[in-house]
Scaffold this motif. Structure first.
Motif, short mmCIF file in Angstrom:
data_model
loop_
_atom_site.label_atom_id
_atom_site.label_comp_id
_atom_site.label_asym_id
_atom_site.label_seq_id
_atom_site.Cartn_x
_atom_site.Cartn_y
_atom_site.Cartn_z
N THR A 153 0.80 -1.22 0.07
CA THR A 153 0.01 0.11 -0.06
C THR A 153 0.76 1.32 -0.15
OG1 THR A 153 -0.07 -0.35 2.36
CG2 THR A 153 -2.13 -0.83 1.16
N PRO A 154 0.53 2.28 -0.74
CA PRO A 154 1.17 3.61 -0.70
C PRO A 154 1.41 4.12 0.65
CG PRO A 154 -0.39 3.56 -2.51
CD PRO A 154 -0.89 2.29 -1.59
N LEU A 155 2.37 4.90 0.93
CA LEU A 155 2.53 5.50 2.02
C LEU A 155 1.37 6.55 2.36
CD1 LEU A 155 4.00 5.59 4.59
CD2 LEU A 155 5.64 7.51 3.81
N GLN A 177 -2.26 8.15 0.96
CA GLN A 177 -3.26 8.08 -0.17
C GLN A 177 -4.15 9.28 -0.14
OE1 GLN A 177 -3.70 3.91 1.72
NE2 GLN A 177 -4.32 3.51 -0.55
N ASP A 185 -1.53 9.08 -4.96
CA ASP A 185 -0.89 8.19 -3.82
C ASP A 185 0.76 8.33 -3.73
OD1 ASP A 185 -3.45 6.89 -3.37
OD2 ASP A 185 -2.83 5.15 -4.68
N ILE A 186 1.27 8.43 -2.88
CA ILE A 186 2.80 8.42 -2.67
C ILE A 186 3.39 7.37 -2.33
CG2 ILE A 186 4.62 9.66 -1.90
CD1 ILE A 186 2.72 12.41 -2.14
N ALA A 187 4.27 6.72 -2.98
CA ALA A 187 4.64 5.30 -2.27
C ALA A 187 5.79 5.63 -1.15
CB ALA A 187 5.41 4.75 -3.57
N GLN A 188 6.10 4.44 -0.68
CA GLN A 188 7.01 4.61 0.48
C GLN A 188 8.34 4.74 0.01
OE1 GLN A 188 6.91 3.75 4.04
NE2 GLN A 188 9.26 4.33 3.77
N GLU A 219 9.44 7.34 -1.90
CA GLU A 219 9.49 8.16 -3.09
C GLU A 219 9.92 9.50 -2.86
OE1 GLU A 219 5.61 7.93 -4.86
OE2 GLU A 219 6.46 8.70 -6.91
N ASP A 239 0.03 5.18 5.66
CA ASP A 239 0.21 3.97 6.24
C ASP A 239 -1.01 2.85 6.46
OD1 ASP A 239 2.22 2.02 6.74
OD2 ASP A 239 2.45 2.68 8.85
N THR A 289 10.36 9.42 2.91
CA THR A 289 9.36 9.53 1.75
C THR A 289 9.40 11.14 1.73
OG1 THR A 289 8.35 7.72 2.01
CG2 THR A 289 7.40 9.36 0.50
#
Ligand SMILES: Nc1ncnc2c1ncn2[C@@H]1O[C@H](COP(=O)(O)OP(=O)(O)OP(=O)(O)O)[C@@H](O)[C@H]1O
Ligand SMILES: [Mg+2]
Lengths: 312, 234
Positions: B2-4, B6, B26-29, B31, B64, B186
């Motif tokens: 799951t993205p960090l 959302q 969405d921002i990914a862990q 990134e 998270d 991130t």
């Protein structure tokens, strides 16, 4: 910490030995008032000085302590210690309540609410006949006070103990993470919150403690005067002094309100004796204006300017 | 995974003016994420909603995997979201070091060494004892970042931390952010300085009038006709 504890014990020992030095009852009568102002000013500073939330209604918190004590004394003949605890609890609750209603909003709403509370509560007490209403109520002092030369001397000692307690609490807060959080709130509340400071909880805690200490200061008041009536108990004098003393002494350090209370309290006692108590508020008002304009950081600020290297 | 972070359909309305209009991202862990857009496009408003300074009117924000949009800001900081402020908000009565102690004690590790370490990283070590209201604008911006870092965030949002910095200083700050990112943090960077965002970001979105007008790699964004029109003024 250790040094402060030793200092606190020394102050109490000094207060207890005063009767050996001073035999004039008036010394204790006047000293009580100064000590009472130390408690009030220190209590005000915990919320007003550290966190920047200005209480204009300190008189109401003082009076709630005084009237809680009187009501319980009349109903159950509670001893003074329990009266003080009950007065502190009632005023602490009042601080918490006013805080819950207004501390989510900007500071000005809290300040306005404290004025409103003072007016409402005075009206309530004026019409509360059980504690004497507008006419007031005489309070019998206990005939004997074991270990102490007179009842006034005993009350003087009690207030000295409360002052030490209040200053100790303020100093603990100031030097701990709690104090840093409160100062962060005063400096910038949004940034404080974003730095992880639970701003509402800290403000509520400070409002509760500040109120409780003011209530404790008010609880022995009726015994001190052998009388209680609303006009002098809710007097503007308390509200003005509670904020003028820390501002004039210096708000950033726990000693500031103490200096302000000793100075202004003594000046007012002298004015009362030599001229009239009527002009006390005027004297305090003028001094307040002078300090706000000329020395906004109070006597402590002046001191720091004179001795810049000293870190207090 | 799951993205960090959302963000889903988030809107914010200021008395009839839509500052954010259904923003989803969405921002990914891990990134490095860039957020650009013209003045008044809603960049700061978006991160105010994410950090809890403002409450979003609608939509959901998950960090998270857990919904955070109802939480007060201090709890979001403690969960790992830290931000700097575009207009610096120092604790003016405190020294630079004490400014860092606030997040350190309330959200971070509480270790004093760490505050000194961060100040050294940010080139503020010799200012540790200076009262923060004596700092220059540039130093204040560095303090903003330093204070955010002291909260030990998992997501660091930098709102125009580089405005007014010299190109040397920009490189310095970029290097620090790269290092933090390499350590697993991130990072969302809001910036008008295009070279910096383009160099730093793996992915960029461009906001305009409260909506995302495009999303992609820095190269794709610069080439995008809508971005050219709305932002780059070409
Ligand atoms: N608290 C507020 N109350 C009312 N309007 C606001 C508020 N905050 C922002 N706005 C408005 O919302 C719009 C978006 O503002 P925002 O600060 O998010 O823009 P921005 O993209 O960060 O711009 P800049 O690049 O100038 O920092 C602007 O028109 C602004 O005037
Ligand atoms: Mg902005």
């Amino acid at each position: 910490m250790k040094r402060f504890l030793i200092g606190a014990l020394a102050v109490l020992a000094l207060a207890a030995s005063m009767p050996l030095i001073f035999h004039n009852e008036y010394f204790f009568f006047a000293g009580y008032v100064v000590l009472q102002f130390i408690v009030l000013a220190t209590a005000w500073n915990i919320l007003g000085g550290y966190a920047g939330y200005v209480n204009f209604g300190s008189g109401a918190f003082f009076a709630v302590g005084a009237y809680t004590a009187v009501a319980l004394y009349k109903a159950f003949a509670l001893p003074l210690g329990l009266q003080i605890l009950a007065g502190a609890a009632a005023s602490g609750l009042l601080g918490f309540g006013v805080g819950m209603l207004t501390l989510r909003l900007r500071g000005i709403f809290f300040s306005i609410a404290t004025i409103a509370v003072a007016i409402v509560l005075e009206t309530v007490v004026l019409n509360w006949h059980y504690v004497g209403g507008a006419k007031g109520l005489p309070i019998m002092r206990p005939v004997e006070t074991p270990f102490f030369a007179s009842h006034t001397v005993w009350l003087f000692f009690v207030m000295a103990a409360l002052a030490v307690l209040a200053v100790g609490a303020a100093r603990y807060i100031e030097t701990s993470w709690i104090g840093r959080g409160l100062r962060a709130i005063r400096d910038n509340e949004v940034a404080a919150e974003c730095s992880g400071v639970p701003t509402l909880k800290l403000k509520l805690g400070a409002a509760t403690l500040s109120g409780a200490l003011m209530g404790a200061a008010g609880a022995p008041y009726a015994q001190y005067l052998s009388f209680i009536e609303p006009a002098s108990t809710f007097s503007l004098n308390y509200a003005v002094n509670a904020l003028a003393m820390p501002i004039i002494g210096g708000m950033g350090h726990w000693i500031g309100p103490v200096i302000g209370a000793v100075l202004l309290g003594s000046v007012q006692q002298i004015v009362t004796v030599t001229i009239s108590s009527e002009i006390n508020v005027l004297v305090v008002g003028v001094m307040l204006v002078v300090f706000v304009v000329a020395a906004p950081e109070g006597i402590l600020g002046l001191f720091r300017k004179l001795f810049p290297s000293r870190k207090s | 995974m799951t993205p960090l972070l959302q963000v889903k359909d988030v809107s914010k309305n200021f008395g009839g003016f839509m500052a954010l209009d259904g923003v989803s991202v969405d921002i990914a862990q891990g990134e490095r994420f860039g957020l650009i857009g013209p003045n008044g496009s809603g960049k700061t408003t978006l991160i105010n909603c994410v950090s809890g300074v403002l409450a979003n009117d609608s939509g959901s924000i998950r960090f998270d995997g857990r919904e955070i949009s109802g939480l007060p800001a201090y709890q979001r900081t403690r969960r790992g979201i830290a931000r700097s402020f575009q207009i610096p908000r120092p604790f003016a009565s405190m020294s630079v070091l004490e400014n860092l102690l606030v997040p350190l004690e309330y959200a971070g590790t509480g270790k004093l060494d760490e505050a000194h370490e961060i100040l050294k990283q940010m080139g503020l070590a010799d200012k540790a004892a200076t009262q923060s209201n004596r700092l220059s604008q540039v130093e204040l911006r560095k303090l903003e970042l330093a204070r955010a870092m002291a909260a030990r965030p998992r997501l660091l949002i930098s709102d125009e931390a580089m405005a007014g910095l010299s190109s040397n200083e920009i490189s310095e700050v970029l290097e620090i952010l790269f290092k933090l990112n390499a350590a697993g943090i991130t990072i969302v960077m809001i910036e008008h300085i295009m070279q910096a965002v383009m160099k730093f970001s793996q992915r960029v979105i461009c906001l305009d009038a409260g909506r995302i007008i495009c999303e992609g790699t820095p190269a794709a964004i610069v080439a995008h006709p809508e971005v050219q029109r709305a932002y780059l003024g070409a």
